[in-house]
Structure formats: structure tokens, C-alpha cells
Design an enzyme around this catalytic site. Structure first.
Site, short mmCIF file in Angstrom:
data_model
loop_
_atom_site.label_atom_id
_atom_site.label_comp_id
_atom_site.label_asym_id
_atom_site.label_seq_id
_atom_site.Cartn_x
_atom_site.Cartn_y
_atom_site.Cartn_z
N GLY A 171 0.83 -1.21 0.00
CA GLY A 171 0.00 0.00 0.00
C GLY A 171 0.86 1.25 0.00
O GLY A 171 0.68 2.17 -0.82
N SER A 172 1.83 1.29 0.89
CA SER A 172 2.71 2.45 1.00
C SER A 172 3.49 2.67 -0.31
O SER A 172 3.68 3.82 -0.73
CB SER A 172 3.73 2.25 2.12
OG SER A 172 3.05 1.98 3.31
N ASP A 197 5.16 -10.08 6.67
CA ASP A 197 4.42 -11.13 5.95
C ASP A 197 5.22 -11.79 4.82
O ASP A 197 4.81 -12.82 4.32
CB ASP A 197 3.13 -10.55 5.34
CG ASP A 197 2.20 -9.97 6.39
OD1 ASP A 197 2.28 -10.42 7.54
OD2 ASP A 197 1.41 -9.08 6.06
N ARG A 211 -1.27 -32.65 24.80
CA ARG A 211 -2.33 -31.82 24.20
C ARG A 211 -2.07 -31.50 22.73
O ARG A 211 -0.96 -31.66 22.23
CB ARG A 211 -2.39 -30.47 24.93
CG ARG A 211 -3.20 -30.52 26.20
CD ARG A 211 -3.30 -29.14 26.82
NE ARG A 211 -3.83 -29.27 28.16
CZ ARG A 211 -3.53 -28.46 29.16
NH1 ARG A 211 -2.71 -27.45 28.99
NH2 ARG A 211 -4.06 -28.66 30.35
N HIS A 238 0.18 -9.82 17.95
CA HIS A 238 1.23 -8.83 17.72
C HIS A 238 2.59 -9.16 18.31
O HIS A 238 3.56 -8.46 18.01
CB HIS A 238 0.75 -7.45 18.19
CG HIS A 238 -0.22 -6.85 17.22
ND1 HIS A 238 -1.55 -7.18 17.24
CD2 HIS A 238 -0.03 -6.02 16.18
CE1 HIS A 238 -2.16 -6.55 16.25
NE2 HIS A 238 -1.26 -5.84 15.58
N GLN A 294 4.25 -11.35 17.24
CA GLN A 294 5.01 -11.74 16.05
C GLN A 294 5.78 -10.58 15.43
O GLN A 294 6.77 -10.77 14.75
CB GLN A 294 4.06 -12.29 14.98
CG GLN A 294 3.45 -13.60 15.32
CD GLN A 294 2.25 -13.92 14.46
OE1 GLN A 294 2.37 -14.48 13.39
NE2 GLN A 294 1.06 -13.56 14.92
P1 ATP Z 1 1.12 -3.38 5.53
O1 ATP Z 1 1.59 -4.43 4.54
O2 ATP Z 1 1.79 -3.48 6.83
O3 ATP Z 1 -0.36 -3.24 5.64
P2 ATP Z 1 1.04 -1.18 3.72
O4 ATP Z 1 2.08 -0.22 3.31
O5 ATP Z 1 0.49 -2.09 2.66
O6 ATP Z 1 1.65 -1.99 4.93
P3 ATP Z 1 -1.42 0.34 3.87
O7 ATP Z 1 -2.27 0.59 5.06
O8 ATP Z 1 -2.00 -0.37 2.71
O9 ATP Z 1 -0.13 -0.40 4.46
O10 ATP Z 1 -0.85 1.75 3.34
C1 ATP Z 1 -0.21 2.66 4.22
C2 ATP Z 1 -0.54 4.07 3.80
O11 ATP Z 1 -0.07 4.28 2.46
C3 ATP Z 1 -2.02 4.41 3.73
O12 ATP Z 1 -2.56 4.72 4.99
C4 ATP Z 1 -2.02 5.60 2.79
O13 ATP Z 1 -1.64 6.77 3.46
C5 ATP Z 1 -0.92 5.22 1.79
N1 ATP Z 1 -1.51 4.57 0.59
C6 ATP Z 1 -1.81 3.27 0.42
N2 ATP Z 1 -2.36 3.05 -0.80
C7 ATP Z 1 -2.41 4.25 -1.42
C8 ATP Z 1 -2.89 4.73 -2.69
N3 ATP Z 1 -3.43 3.89 -3.59
N4 ATP Z 1 -2.79 6.04 -2.96
C9 ATP Z 1 -2.25 6.90 -2.06
N5 ATP Z 1 -1.80 6.53 -0.85
C10 ATP Z 1 -1.87 5.23 -0.52
#
Ligand code: ATP
Length: 368
Positions: free
Chosen positions: A106-107, A152, A187, A286, A288
Site C-alpha cells: 500500500g505504501s 508477511d 495436548r 502482535h 510476532q
Molecule cells: P502493511 O503491509 O503493513 O499493511 P502497507 O504499506 O500495505 O503496509 P497500507 O495501510 O495499505 O499499508 O498503506 C499505508 C498508507 O499508504 C495508507 O494509509 C495511505 O496513506 C498510503 N496509501 C496506500 N495506498 C495508497 C494509494 N493507492 N494512494 C495513495 N496513498 C496510498
């Protein structure tokens, strides 16, 4: 003098502090100014004292600290253009011209979106007259590099994400502890581990602890999994084993796409008309992701952090945003969006219950 900022985003993972330390020190070593953005994208959007210049000594001792000392957050504002415009304004105000982001898919998606949109954000800032054309000329391009921090191990294109081996070590340790009670009382324990759509933690924990049976999302058991599991456990018991360990990934499904829960497994193992085992459930949760990083994650964080600074300095407007990966023990740069898209393909295959596709995508990841 180039000004490079580093931030952590998404869920925390062991090793993130090692990344920040490596990036800050490598940036300084390369003659740049180093900045940290606190609280993930929230800090980028809010700016102010959430963006701080860092010195060499500021990150002293960070390698052995768990979590992320610069904080992380989920930030809704960054999903909106207004939030990203505020982020651009904050970066330019501080003179920052390169960004390194350590987080999950996501980030990294957010990072790529920000970079792609950057020219139009600059245009908007120019039209509003907040900065002079001369100032904005320097910020025509934003160089961004991604690092994968996640327990993960769910990102395609890299053999290991920063934090996954620490989480695996913690799970193994927890199973070792549980085994003492399991053996003593004869167990069974059903142990749920994290991983979302990815079964890597469950699979590797199963291998590393000699679990009797495991459940992962990518490869659901055949429809007769109940008989199969009870048959194997019964066989092991008849061989004299006093403990039974079943490891289940939090995203485990059956072939119809229904969730398999620890309760279902416990009820089955405890069934008086079947094995009748005294069965307990342990959801590791958590613990983990807590605690300090194992040596491997510290090494990965450091080597990849160094490479991220090199990559951000090498980047040109023409090069696609890259993510730092490890493939066959080599630290390499890969196109970020390719890795994110491949990751999403696995999740989508699981959602539509195309498990053969999910497994072949996973196989391809590790045989690249
Ligand atoms: P984890 O794998 O631990 O969940 P992640 O990076 O996938 O980490 P997310 O919650 O998906 O975690 O994303 C973190 C942040 O990144 C979001 O809260 C948002 O601010 C930003 N983000 C994620 N996807 C997008 C997107 N498509 N556009 C803009 N910002 C995004």
C-alpha cells in the site's frame, strides 16, 4: 546539496529502524542532508516538526530497537489529491528533493502515485503563486525509492521483506514454548499466525517446527481435509508423539473460498467421537511483529538502506520508480510497480479461488 528524506509507513516491522539508520548515515556519507519524516504519510501531509533533519548520532543504537522509532500511521489524507498537494508543499518548503519510503505494498503504491502525479502538483503550486518559478524549477522531478518492510514476506519480486525472518523466529520460539505444555499434557495446539493473503510465515514456521499440519491461503487443502488432518495426527500419535501442533495462517481458506478458523480445527481435534484430544488455541497476534530484529533483518535493512540511497541518487526522470529487493542473496533494484502489481495478482487469484494460479505465481516469485 541533495536533501534526502526517509519515512516508514504501513504496519511496523522489525528492521525498520535499521533501514532509517542506514539511509540517514549513507545519505550523510554521500554528502547529502538527511531528513526523517515522522508518522508515515501523515507527517508528509502535516509537515512542521514531523519533518526533521537528522545527524549521524541521531540514529545511534537504532539497529537493535524494535518497531519504528520515527513512527508509522495509516493516513487517509494521502489517498486524496489535496493531501498529496500538501505533502509536495511541505517537501519543497523544507528543500527536500528525494524520498525513500519503507513500507508494504500500500505504501509503495502511494509512493508511485505521488511520483507520477508530481509534475501536475508542481504546476498547481506554481499557479497558486506559493513558490517562484525558479524555486520550482529545481523540483521538477521527485526521485522516490521504495524498501519493503513487512513481516508477511508478501511482496513479489523479493525473496525476503525486511522483518519477515524476525517474525518467523518469534513464531518458532513461541511454538517451542507451547510444545513443552503440549508434550507434558499430551495436548494439541492450534496456532494462528499472521500473513494476510500470504502463507509464507505459516509454511516456514511449519517447516521449522515440524508441525503436524498447516493451512495457508494459496494452497487450500482438498475437500477431505478433515479426514486427512485427523488421519495424519492419529498416525503421529500412534508413533508415540505426545504433542500435536497445527499452524494456521490468518488468511487460510478451503477450496470453496470459505475461511478456515482455529475454532473449526480445535472442535475437530477435540471431537469425542474422533481423536478426542485436549486442544487449545493460541493466536500469536502482535508478539510476532514486536521485539528486536534478528541478525538477518538487520543485515538486510542495512544493505538495502545503503542501496536505496545510491538508487535515489542515480534516479533520473526517465527511470521508473524502483524498489530495493533481494534475489538469490543479491541486493537488486526492481521496478516498483511491477512488484506491486504482481503482489496484487496473487491476492486477486486467491479471492476468485483460482488457487492453481495463486500457487504458480508464488512458485514463479521464488524461482525467478
Ligand atoms: P502493511 O503491509 O503493513 O499493511 P502497507 O504499506 O500495505 O503496509 P497500507 O495501510 O495499505 O499499508 O498503506 C499505508 C498508507 O499508504 C495508507 O494509509 C495511505 O496513506 C498510503 N496509501 C496506500 N495506498 C495508497 C494509494 N493507492 N494512494 C495513495 N496513498 C496510498
Amino acid at each position: 546539496k541533495k536533501k534526502i528524506a526517509i519515512m516508514t509507513s504501513g504496519g511496523d516491522s522489525p528492521g525498520m529502524n535499521g533501514v532509517v539508520r542506514a539511509c540517514v548515515r549513507m545519505a550523510i556519507h554521500m554528502g547529502c542532508d538527511a531528513y526523517c519524516i515522522y508518522e508515515g504519510y501523515e507527517g508528509l501531509v502535516r509537515g512542521g516538526d514531523l519533518i526533521r533533519k537528522m545527524e549521524w548520532h541521531d540514529v545511534r543504537g537504532w539497529l537493535s530497537e524494535g518497531g519504528t522509532l520515527i513512527g508509522t500511521a495509516r493516513c487517509m489524507a494521502f489517498f486524496e489529491r489535496a493531501g498529496r498537494l500538501a505533502a509536495a508543499r511541505n517537501l519543497i518548503s523544507q528543500g527536500i528533493d528525494a524520498l525513500i519510503i519503507c513500507g508494504g505494498d500500500g505504501s509503495l503504491t502511494g509512493a508511485d502515485r505521488f511520483r507520477a502525479e508530481w509534475p501536475s502538483l508542481i504546476e498547481e503550486l506554481q499557479a497558486s503563486g506559493e513558490f517562484t518559478a525558479e524555486t520550482l524549477e529545481h523540483y521538477k522531478h521527485l526521485n522516490i525509492v521504495g524498501l519493503v518492510g513487512s513481516i508477511d514476506n508478501d511482496l513479489s519480486g523479493t525473496d525476503a521483506t525486511i522483518g519477515c525472518y524476525s517474525a518467523l523466529a518469534r513464531i518458532c520460539h513461541a511454538v517451542d514454548l507451547i510444545e513443552a505444555t503440549a508434550s507434558s499434557h499430551s495436548r494439541a495446539f492450534v496456532i494462528e499466525v499472521m500473513g494476510r493473503h500470504c502463507g509464507w510465515l505459516a509454511l516456514m514456521a511449519g517447516v521449522a517446527t515440524g508441525a503436524d499440519f498447516i493451512f495457508i491461503p494459496e494452497k487450500p487443502r482438498e475437500d477431505n481435509w478433515r479426514e486427512e488432518m485427523c488421519g495424519i495426527v492419529d498416525h503421529h500419535r500412534k508413533l508415540g508423539k505426545r504433542k500435536t501442533i497445527v499452524i494456521i495462517a490468518e488468511g487460510a481458506l478451503d477450496r470453496q473460498g470459505n475461511k478456515i478458523t482455529p475454532d473449526m480445527i480445535r472442535d475437530l481435534l477435540a471431537d469425542k467421537n474422533g481423536l478426542g484430544l485436549d486442544t487449545r488455541i493460541t493466536t500469536l497476534g502482535h508478539v510476532q511483529r514486536g521485539g528486536t530484529a534478528v541478525a538477518y533483518d538487520r543485515m538486510l535493512a542495512t544493505l538495502q538502506g545503503v542501496e536505496a540511497v545510491k538508487a535515489v541518487l542515480d534516479a533520473t526522470p526517465e527511470t521508473p520508480t524502483c524498489v530495493i529487493a533481494i534475489t538469490e542473496n543479491k541486493i537488486v533494484r526492481k521496478p516498483l510497480m511491477q512488484a506491486v502489481q504482481d503482489t496484487k495478482k496473487v491476492a486477486r487469484a486467491i479471492e476468485r479461488q483460482d488457487f492453481d494460479e495463486a500457487m504458480s505465481l508464488r512458485d514463479a516469485e521464488f524461482s525467478e
